[in-house]
Design an enzyme around this catalytic site. Structure first.
Site, PDB file in Angstrom:
ATOM      1  N   ARG A  15       5.074  37.760  12.948  1.00 12.88           N
ATOM      2  CA  ARG A  15       5.804  37.354  11.748  1.00 12.88           C
ATOM      3  C   ARG A  15       7.068  36.571  12.042  1.00 12.88           C
ATOM      4  NH1 ARG A  15       6.634  42.619   8.328  1.00 12.88           N
ATOM      5  NH2 ARG A  15       6.202  43.662  10.311  1.00 12.88           N
ATOM      6  N   LYS A 349      36.276  19.856  34.682  1.00 12.91           N
ATOM      7  CA  LYS A 349      35.017  20.373  35.206  1.00 12.91           C
ATOM      8  C   LYS A 349      35.220  20.878  36.634  1.00 12.91           C
ATOM      9  CE  LYS A 349      31.144  19.383  37.797  1.00 12.91           C
ATOM     10  NZ  LYS A 349      31.041  18.837  39.175  1.00 12.91           N
ATOM     11  N   ASN A 384      34.488  11.372  40.596  1.00 12.51           N
ATOM     12  CA  ASN A 384      34.023  12.371  41.565  1.00 12.51           C
ATOM     13  C   ASN A 384      32.582  12.191  42.001  1.00 12.51           C
ATOM     14  OD1 ASN A 384      33.326  13.039  38.858  1.00 12.51           O
ATOM     15  ND2 ASN A 384      32.853  15.133  39.490  1.00 12.51           N
TER      16      ASN A 384
END
Length: 456
Positions: A15, A349, A384
């Site tokens: 379901r 980061k 980078n």
């Protein structure tokens, strides 16, 4: 007394209409089955066996960190059959086993404790949880005589009198382990569904003159999830429960109905959380923090007196009295120091940013170690990635990075240095130096007219 738990998690859940096993659907950021496992741990139950079936490998993968064991139900032939599949886990044990549903994530640890306590203190062979509903349609009924539990009858097997019973079975039980093992061999599938019902164990025990008890609890704790609608209902109940806990503990939620906090999140007192914030995973938020609207924080540490505006922080740490945003993106494995400034449209980061350093706007810093008391001008980029490998940039203390600077990694900028605006730095900068790396300006007289670019 020895206590253990079985968690039924073998069904696919037709379901809910999903390729994902039903018990792995999340509420408040965590898989339903992991909510149940973690509740068992909070109730001091260490020995846990999860009965898996459909999507067994994926269920095992998502629960692997919980230090549990598994049994396999190849065919879904009812709850009694599921428990039979865990017979190797049960055999030889003496004590009490609780049976819980992996798709019923709202059960509380204190309820689990009360269930086991009632079972042990009353010397029962079985104890079940139940709730009183005005309309128990679809639920098994708890049949009593002189207030003692006689049996449980599934809704489809109820006669006219039994259908009028308002006490429903929550499908959560405690059993004496040896009594349960003995009763499993006596189960029959002679019913409308052709399945082996765990509820029939109650009748078997009563026929043998054994004691069966019931603990009535709030219906919300018993809710099982079989559809996306019920998933949303469970999410709403748990979210309200979580938010209430934090408000009681001294956290201000400006609008609890639009604040989304995970079950494992910790928040210190006098923190203020505005609407639209999503706080997930094992995030820890300190005291006196202000989360202005519309941030997402996941698996991160936010220290005391931090302010965050409309930003994303993932798997990172933010130091005390630091401000973040608006529209900053702190990516995994970043550590931001104390009293720092990470401003608008700044992306960090896998980098460390030192105390009192300001990265105010429109800057990308990746794979870098940045010292204290630095200042980054607008538009600085740490370059980078060379197309195949990531490289590291090191920036010392008290450095000033002018606007529109490119730092081409790997490069080292030592303490007390200045970099002129518009520079592309490819070589190390020694302490005390000013680095200027830009072409000399040339003004070519008459060039516009020569090219015919004058506006007419």
């Amino acid at each position: 007394m020895y206590k253990c738990a079985l968690i039924l998690a073998a069904g696919q859940g037709t379901r809910i209409k999903s390729d994902l096993p039903k018990v792995l659907h999340k509420i408040c950021g965590k898989e339903m089955v992991n909510h149940v496992i973690d509740t068992m741990r909070k109730a001091d139950i260490e020995d846990i066996n999860v009965i898996v079936g459909k999507g067994a490998e994926l269920v095992k993968e998502k629960t692997a960190s919980r230090n549990i064991s598994y049994s396999v139900q190849e065919e879904q032939l009812g709850t009694g059959h599921a428990v039979k599949c865990a017979i190797d886990f049960l055999k030889g044990k003496k004590g009490v086993v609780g049976v819980f549903c992996g798709d019923a994530p709202l059960i509380k640890a204190e309820t689990v404790n009360n269930l086991f306590k009632s079972h042990i203190e009353n010397n029962n062979s079985a104890t079940l949880l139940s709730s009183i509903l005005e309309d128990p349609t679809g639920y098994g009924r708890v049949v009593r005589k002189d207030n003692e539990v006689l049996k449980i009858v599934e809704h489809k097997d109820c006669d006219e009198k039994e259908l009028k019973i308002k006490e429903m079975n929550a499908a959560i039980y405690c059993f004496d382990i040896e009594e349960l093992v003995n009763s499993l061999d006596k189960l029959s599938n002679n019913n409308n569904q052709g399945e082996y019902y765990l509820t029939d164990v109650i009748g078997i025990l009563k026929e043998e003159g054994k004691s069966v008890g019931a603990v009535v609890i709030d219906y919300d704790e018993t809710i099982g999830v079989n559809s996306r609608v019920q998933l949303a209902e469970a999410e709403e109940i748990l979210r309200k429960r979580i938010n209430l806990k934090h408000m009681i503990n001294g956290v201000t939620l400006i609008d609890p109905n639009s604040t989304y906090i995970g079950d494992d999140v910790e928040i210190g007192r006098d923190t203020i959380i505005y609407p639209g914030n999503v706080i997930e995973g094992n995030t820890k938020i300190g005291e006196g923090v202000i989360l202005y609207p519309n941030s997402r924080i996941s698996n991160s540490i936010i220290s005391n007196n931090v302010e965050v505006q409309s930003s994303v922080i993932i798997d990172s740490k933010i130091g005390e009295k630091t401000t973040v945003g608006p529209f900053a993106y702190i990516r995994p494995e970043s550590i931001i120091g104390n009293n720092a400034r990470i401003g608008d449209f700044v992306e960090i980061k896998k980098s460390t940013i030192g105390n009192n350093t300001k990265v105010s706007h429109l800057t990308y810093i990746g794979d870098a170690s940045v010292g204290e008391n630095c200042n980054f001008g607008c538009g600085t980029v740490v370059v980078n990635y060379d197309g195949s490998k990531k490289h590291k940039t090191i920036i010392g203390n008290n450095s000033f990075i002018g606007c529109n600077t490119n730092l081409v990694s790997p490069v080292k900028v030592e303490d007390n240095t200045y970099i002129a605006a518009g520079s592309t730095i490819v070589n190390d900068v020694k302490e005390g130096e000013l680095a200027v790396a830009r072409a000399k300006q040339r003004n070519i007289e008459g060039w516009v007219a020569k090219k015919g670019l004058t506006n007419k």
